[in-house]
Design a protein around this motif. Structure first.
Motif, PDB file in Angstrom:
ATOM      1  N   SER A   8      -5.806  -8.873  -6.493  1.00 16.63           N
ATOM      2  CA  SER A   8      -4.946  -7.728  -6.811  1.00 16.63           C
ATOM      3  C   SER A   8      -4.204  -8.053  -8.099  1.00 16.63           C
ATOM      4  O   SER A   8      -4.256  -9.182  -8.582  1.00 16.63           O
ATOM      5  N   ASN A   9      -3.509  -7.070  -8.613  1.00 17.53           N
ATOM      6  CA  ASN A   9      -2.757  -7.298  -9.844  1.00 17.53           C
ATOM      7  C   ASN A   9      -1.257  -7.162  -9.625  1.00 17.53           C
ATOM      8  O   ASN A   9      -0.506  -6.965 -10.566  1.00 17.53           O
ATOM      9  N   ARG A  10      -0.843  -7.238  -8.351  1.00 20.02           N
ATOM     10  CA  ARG A  10       0.573  -7.196  -8.013  1.00 20.02           C
ATOM     11  C   ARG A  10       0.834  -8.125  -6.835  1.00 20.02           C
ATOM     12  O   ARG A  10      -0.098  -8.521  -6.122  1.00 20.02           O
ATOM     13  N   ALA A  11       2.094  -8.440  -6.634  1.00 17.24           N
ATOM     14  CA  ALA A  11       2.459  -9.285  -5.493  1.00 17.24           C
ATOM     15  C   ALA A  11       2.574  -8.439  -4.219  1.00 17.24           C
ATOM     16  O   ALA A  11       2.779  -7.228  -4.274  1.00 17.24           O
ATOM     17  N   PHE A  12       2.429  -9.103  -3.088  1.00 15.87           N
ATOM     18  CA  PHE A  12       2.641  -8.510  -1.767  1.00 15.87           C
ATOM     19  C   PHE A  12       1.764  -7.287  -1.500  1.00 15.87           C
ATOM     20  O   PHE A  12       2.211  -6.285  -0.947  1.00 15.87           O
ATOM     21  N   ALA A 140     -11.161  -5.774  -4.535  1.00 19.00           N
ATOM     22  CA  ALA A 140      -9.813  -5.506  -5.044  1.00 19.00           C
ATOM     23  C   ALA A 140      -8.989  -4.891  -3.924  1.00 19.00           C
ATOM     24  O   ALA A 140      -9.452  -3.985  -3.223  1.00 19.00           O
ATOM     25  N   ILE A 141      -7.768  -5.387  -3.746  1.00 18.74           N
ATOM     26  CA  ILE A 141      -6.872  -4.825  -2.737  1.00 18.74           C
ATOM     27  C   ILE A 141      -5.571  -4.407  -3.412  1.00 18.74           C
ATOM     28  O   ILE A 141      -5.033  -5.140  -4.242  1.00 18.74           O
ATOM     29  N   GLN A 142      -5.114  -3.214  -3.073  1.00 17.69           N
ATOM     30  CA  GLN A 142      -3.887  -2.713  -3.668  1.00 17.69           C
ATOM     31  C   GLN A 142      -3.088  -1.940  -2.632  1.00 17.69           C
ATOM     32  O   GLN A 142      -3.660  -1.242  -1.793  1.00 17.69           O
ATOM     33  N   HIS A 143      -1.764  -2.116  -2.654  1.00 18.93           N
ATOM     34  CA  HIS A 143      -0.948  -1.300  -1.754  1.00 18.93           C
ATOM     35  C   HIS A 143      -0.685   0.046  -2.429  1.00 18.93           C
ATOM     36  O   HIS A 143      -0.632   0.153  -3.650  1.00 18.93           O
ATOM     37  N   TRP A 144      -0.554   1.061  -1.597  1.00 15.87           N
ATOM     38  CA  TRP A 144      -0.427   2.419  -2.107  1.00 15.87           C
ATOM     39  C   TRP A 144       1.044   2.787  -2.280  1.00 15.87           C
ATOM     40  O   TRP A 144       1.781   2.942  -1.317  1.00 15.87           O
ATOM     41  N   ASP A 145       1.471   2.913  -3.549  1.00 18.27           N
ATOM     42  CA  ASP A 145       2.811   3.417  -3.808  1.00 18.27           C
ATOM     43  C   ASP A 145       2.770   4.703  -4.622  1.00 18.27           C
ATOM     44  O   ASP A 145       3.720   5.474  -4.633  1.00 18.27           O
ATOM     45  N   SER A 146       1.654   4.930  -5.285  1.00 20.34           N
ATOM     46  CA  SER A 146       1.438   6.172  -6.031  1.00 20.34           C
ATOM     47  C   SER A 146       0.002   6.144  -6.548  1.00 20.34           C
ATOM     48  O   SER A 146      -0.730   5.159  -6.353  1.00 20.34           O
ATOM     49  N   GLU A 147      -0.390   7.210  -7.240  1.00 18.85           N
ATOM     50  CA  GLU A 147      -1.735   7.260  -7.814  1.00 18.85           C
ATOM     51  C   GLU A 147      -1.969   6.160  -8.845  1.00 18.85           C
ATOM     52  O   GLU A 147      -3.112   5.839  -9.168  1.00 18.85           O
TER      53      GLU A 147
END
Length: 351
Positions: A8-12, A140-147
């Protein structure tokens, strides 16, 4: 052996949560599964050596026979930083590549990347660099906070090229789940990105133990030490009148109630509802009546000299960002992956 890079490209974003769930699901199907954390950030001492705390937990939970030096080959600490700046050759790249060679007997080795795709670049152990030197695949894994979450996934696909096999969208608020699964995933697949899983945000997975909250505020325990490993899902501040507090507290399950040490009225009301612990600020001596009720109900009381604002600020930084260190959470991760992840498509894409 196929390395599966979870990037991913962000933490948590839930990389270790997903890795655990996927590992347990694959093991249940009879596959031999390994794990590598190339760049550790949470140091813990085992004997005379330092390893990554999450890697230690995962080794124990999965029953991996490889030594910790293979599972967690390098941890970035103040000491290693100092030695690197002094010109010491820590053979970081060599140690990490050795971890891959030591797990050739596995069907899959799950490689959990750091907080973003550039971490470790100066040492040659960022995810993209390692990917180029192994015959690996990328999820790739990403949490959903917006588009905007889609941009990270598209970027990782671009950088990993033909090694990219799909994406996981994690921590989707329940009210947005249908939109993400039906609209967003369809849009992404139209752009050539297979969405292998969409996971709802889960309060339990984001919960932290009473013990962790106590550590965050340097608190002192008054009673109920045997309840310190209970999970707290919500924080509630008790700063209102008792009548209003009752209706408020009744709506919030599995909570820690933070209030002033002298607000015994709020403390008693809170213990009539779903409360995992009381955190009393501004002093170190809890009321004896309150303590007696807490002991009878099995509700830990934690006291701290911090003011309420500071205590809440420290605890809020933990909520939703807790690393997985508990078996109950690992089993929940397996349940989510088993039901919401397209394991058959994953296996087809890794042949």
């Amino acid at each position: 052996m196929i390395p599966i890079f979870i990037i991913s490209n962000r933490a948590f974003t839930g990389k270790n949560f997903f890795a655990l769930g996927l590992a347990l699901t694959l093991k249940e199907r009879g596959f031999k599964v390994g794990y590598i954390r190339p760049l550790g950030r949470i140091p813990i001492k085992k004997g005379e050596e330092i390893f990554d705390e999450e890697a230690v937990f995962i080794k124990e939970l999965l029953g991996l026979e490889e030594p910790l030096s293979v599972i967690s080959p390098f941890v970035f600490t103040y000491e290693t930083q100092y030695r690197l700046f002094e010109g010491a050759d820590l053979k970081v790249k060599e140690r990490v590549m050795n971890s891959f060679s030591k797990q050739n007997n596995k069907d899959f080795v799950l490689v959990v990347g750091p907080n973003n795709i550039f971490e470790g670049f100066a040492l040659g152990i960022d995810s993209i660099s390692l990917l180029k030197e192994t015959d690996g695949k990328v999820i790739a894994i990403q949490h959903w906070d917006s588009e905007l979450a889609m941009d990270d996934i598209f970027g990782i696909r671009q950088l990993s090229s033909e090694k990219f096999i799909g994406a996981v969208i994690n921590k989707v608020p329940p009210e947005q789940f249908h939109h993400v699964k039906e609209k967003v995933a369809t849009f992404m697949e139209g752009k050539g990105i297979k969405v292998l899983g969409v996971f709802k945000k889960d309060k339990f997975l984001e919960a932290v133990t009473v013990r962790r909250l106590m550590e965050a505020i340097n608190g002192g325990l008054v009673c109920c030490e045997n309840k310190l490993d209970e999970f707290v899902e919500n924080l509630s501040i008790g700063a209102m009148d008792p009548e209003t507090a009752l209706s408020y507290f009744l709506r919030i399950p599995n909570k820690a109630v933070i209030t002033g040490i002298h607000r015994t009225d709020i403390q008693i009301v809170a213990m009539e509802t779903s409360t995992k612990c009381l955190i009393l600020t501004g002093g170190m001596h809890a009321n004896e009546t309150v303590t007696g009720i807490a002991r009878a109900k099995g509700i830990p009381i934690i006291v701290t000299p911090l003011d309420t604002f500071t205590a809440v600020d420290r605890m809020e930084k933990l909520m939703g960002k807790a690393v997985i260190r508990e078996k109950d959470k690992a089993m929940k991760a397996k349940e989510v992956v088993s039901t919401e992840f397209d394991i058959e498509e994953f296996l087809r894409r890794t042949k």
